[in-house]
Design a protein around this motif. Structure first.
Motif, mmCIF file in Angstrom:
data_model
loop_
_atom_site.group_PDB
_atom_site.id
_atom_site.type_symbol
_atom_site.label_atom_id
_atom_site.label_comp_id
_atom_site.label_asym_id
_atom_site.label_seq_id
_atom_site.Cartn_x
_atom_site.Cartn_y
_atom_site.Cartn_z
ATOM 1 N N THR A 251 0.862 -1.178 0.000
ATOM 2 C CA THR A 251 0.000 0.000 0.000
ATOM 3 C C THR A 251 0.896 1.224 0.000
ATOM 4 O O THR A 251 1.917 1.244 0.691
ATOM 5 N N LEU A 252 0.548 2.241 -0.781
ATOM 6 C CA LEU A 252 1.356 3.452 -0.916
ATOM 7 C C LEU A 252 0.694 4.649 -0.267
ATOM 8 O O LEU A 252 -0.525 4.800 -0.335
ATOM 9 N N THR A 253 1.514 5.510 0.334
ATOM 10 C CA THR A 253 1.064 6.841 0.737
ATOM 11 C C THR A 253 2.211 7.809 0.500
ATOM 12 O O THR A 253 3.371 7.404 0.369
ATOM 13 N N SER A 254 1.890 9.086 0.440
ATOM 14 C CA SER A 254 2.916 10.124 0.534
ATOM 15 C C SER A 254 2.337 11.213 1.407
ATOM 16 O O SER A 254 1.108 11.357 1.508
ATOM 17 N N SER A 255 3.203 11.946 2.083
ATOM 18 C CA SER A 255 2.712 12.940 3.025
ATOM 19 C C SER A 255 3.706 14.083 3.175
ATOM 20 O O SER A 255 4.831 14.019 2.686
ATOM 21 N N THR A 256 3.259 15.086 3.882
ATOM 22 C CA THR A 256 4.121 16.231 4.185
ATOM 23 C C THR A 256 4.853 16.027 5.496
ATOM 24 O O THR A 256 5.717 16.816 5.851
ATOM 25 N N ASN A 257 4.520 14.965 6.222
ATOM 26 C CA ASN A 257 5.111 14.673 7.527
ATOM 27 C C ASN A 257 5.775 13.300 7.536
ATOM 28 O O ASN A 257 5.399 12.421 6.773
ATOM 29 N N LYS A 258 6.700 13.120 8.459
ATOM 30 C CA LYS A 258 7.436 11.860 8.544
ATOM 31 C C LYS A 258 6.582 10.680 8.972
ATOM 32 O O LYS A 258 6.969 9.541 8.767
ATOM 33 N N ASN A 259 5.420 10.916 9.538
ATOM 34 C CA ASN A 259 4.589 9.786 9.961
ATOM 35 C C ASN A 259 3.943 9.077 8.781
ATOM 36 O O ASN A 259 3.406 7.996 8.923
ATOM 37 N N GLY A 260 3.972 9.697 7.594
ATOM 38 C CA GLY A 260 3.533 9.032 6.378
ATOM 39 C C GLY A 260 2.048 9.015 6.108
ATOM 40 O O GLY A 260 1.622 8.610 5.043
ATOM 41 N N THR A 261 1.215 9.453 7.068
ATOM 42 C CA THR A 261 -0.227 9.375 6.831
ATOM 43 C C THR A 261 -0.959 10.697 7.064
ATOM 44 O O THR A 261 -2.178 10.737 6.960
ATOM 45 N N THR A 262 -0.255 11.784 7.385
ATOM 46 C CA THR A 262 -0.924 13.078 7.538
ATOM 47 C C THR A 262 -0.263 14.107 6.636
ATOM 48 O O THR A 262 0.905 13.983 6.284
ATOM 49 N N GLY A 263 -1.000 15.123 6.271
ATOM 50 C CA GLY A 263 -0.492 16.161 5.385
ATOM 51 C C GLY A 263 -0.548 15.707 3.944
ATOM 52 O O GLY A 263 0.108 14.752 3.562
ATOM 53 N N ALA A 264 -1.365 16.359 3.136
ATOM 54 C CA ALA A 264 -1.617 15.902 1.768
ATOM 55 C C ALA A 264 -0.777 16.646 0.730
ATOM 56 O O ALA A 264 -1.045 17.793 0.435
ATOM 57 N N PRO A 265 0.235 15.989 0.159
ATOM 58 C CA PRO A 265 0.963 16.594 -0.949
ATOM 59 C C PRO A 265 0.087 16.597 -2.202
ATOM 60 O O PRO A 265 -0.915 15.890 -2.267
ATOM 61 N N THR A 266 0.476 17.402 -3.185
ATOM 62 C CA THR A 266 -0.360 17.518 -4.379
ATOM 63 C C THR A 266 0.271 16.964 -5.640
ATOM 64 O O THR A 266 -0.425 16.731 -6.613
ATOM 65 N N ALA A 267 1.578 16.769 -5.659
ATOM 66 C CA ALA A 267 2.226 16.380 -6.919
ATOM 67 C C ALA A 267 3.304 15.330 -6.725
ATOM 68 O O ALA A 267 4.438 15.492 -7.154
ATOM 69 N N VAL A 268 2.971 14.229 -6.057
ATOM 70 C CA VAL A 268 3.927 13.145 -5.850
ATOM 71 C C VAL A 268 3.478 11.943 -6.680
ATOM 72 O O VAL A 268 2.382 11.422 -6.502
ATOM 73 N N ASN A 269 4.326 11.531 -7.615
ATOM 74 C CA ASN A 269 4.058 10.373 -8.460
ATOM 75 C C ASN A 269 5.008 9.256 -8.064
ATOM 76 O O ASN A 269 6.205 9.485 -7.901
ATOM 77 N N VAL A 270 4.485 8.048 -7.925
ATOM 78 C CA VAL A 270 5.274 6.907 -7.458
ATOM 79 C C VAL A 270 5.126 5.746 -8.432
ATOM 80 O O VAL A 270 4.012 5.378 -8.796
ATOM 81 N N ASN A 271 6.256 5.175 -8.851
ATOM 82 C CA ASN A 271 6.272 3.966 -9.675
ATOM 83 C C ASN A 271 6.896 2.847 -8.855
ATOM 84 O O ASN A 271 7.922 3.051 -8.206
#
Length: 123
Positions: free
Chosen positions: A93-113
């Motif tokens: 399962t993937l997430t990206s965030s603005t914080n080190k905890n990985g599940t809070t703060g919503a970035p807008t332009a992160v693409n993951v392959n």
């Protein structure tokens, strides 16, 4: 909402190639559909600040199941190769965030392959 493309090819090295666009803290659950081994992660951070990409060994987004968490510099691209792969015994399962905890703060332009192979085989 993130979108995904699955590779049409299945080889012993590569079973799945996923492309997630605009991955955020809400995450994308269970991209591999079960047990798999991740060999390569490529990230493009289009945001103007450091963002954190998180791969969870889980079928759902849950902060308690972090397996891999890494920072990606502002407006940067990063590729991580894992020669023996990292085993995810449940699912990826993937997430990206603005914080080190990985599940809070919503970035807008992160693409993951993500490139992975199904099952537990590997060294």
């Amino acid at each position: 909402m993130p979108t995904y493309k699955t590779s049409p090819y299945k080889t012993p090295l590569q079973t799945y190639l996923f492309r997630g666009t605009a991955v955020d803290n809400a995450g994308v659950a269970n991209i591999t559909g079960g047990v798999s081994r991740v060999y390569c992660i490529s990230v493009h951070n289009g945001d103007g600040a450091v963002r954190y990409v998180n791969l969870l060994d889980s079928g759902a987004v849950a902060a308690s199941s972090q397996s891999i968490l890494f920072p990606v510099d502002a407006s940067a691209e990063m590729t991580v190769f894992i020669d023996v792969g990292v085993l995810f015994s449940t699912a990826v399962t993937l997430t990206s965030s603005t914080n080190k905890n990985g599940t809070t703060g919503a970035p807008t332009a992160v693409n993951v392959n993500v490139m992975s192979a199904e099952g537990t085989s590997g060294t």
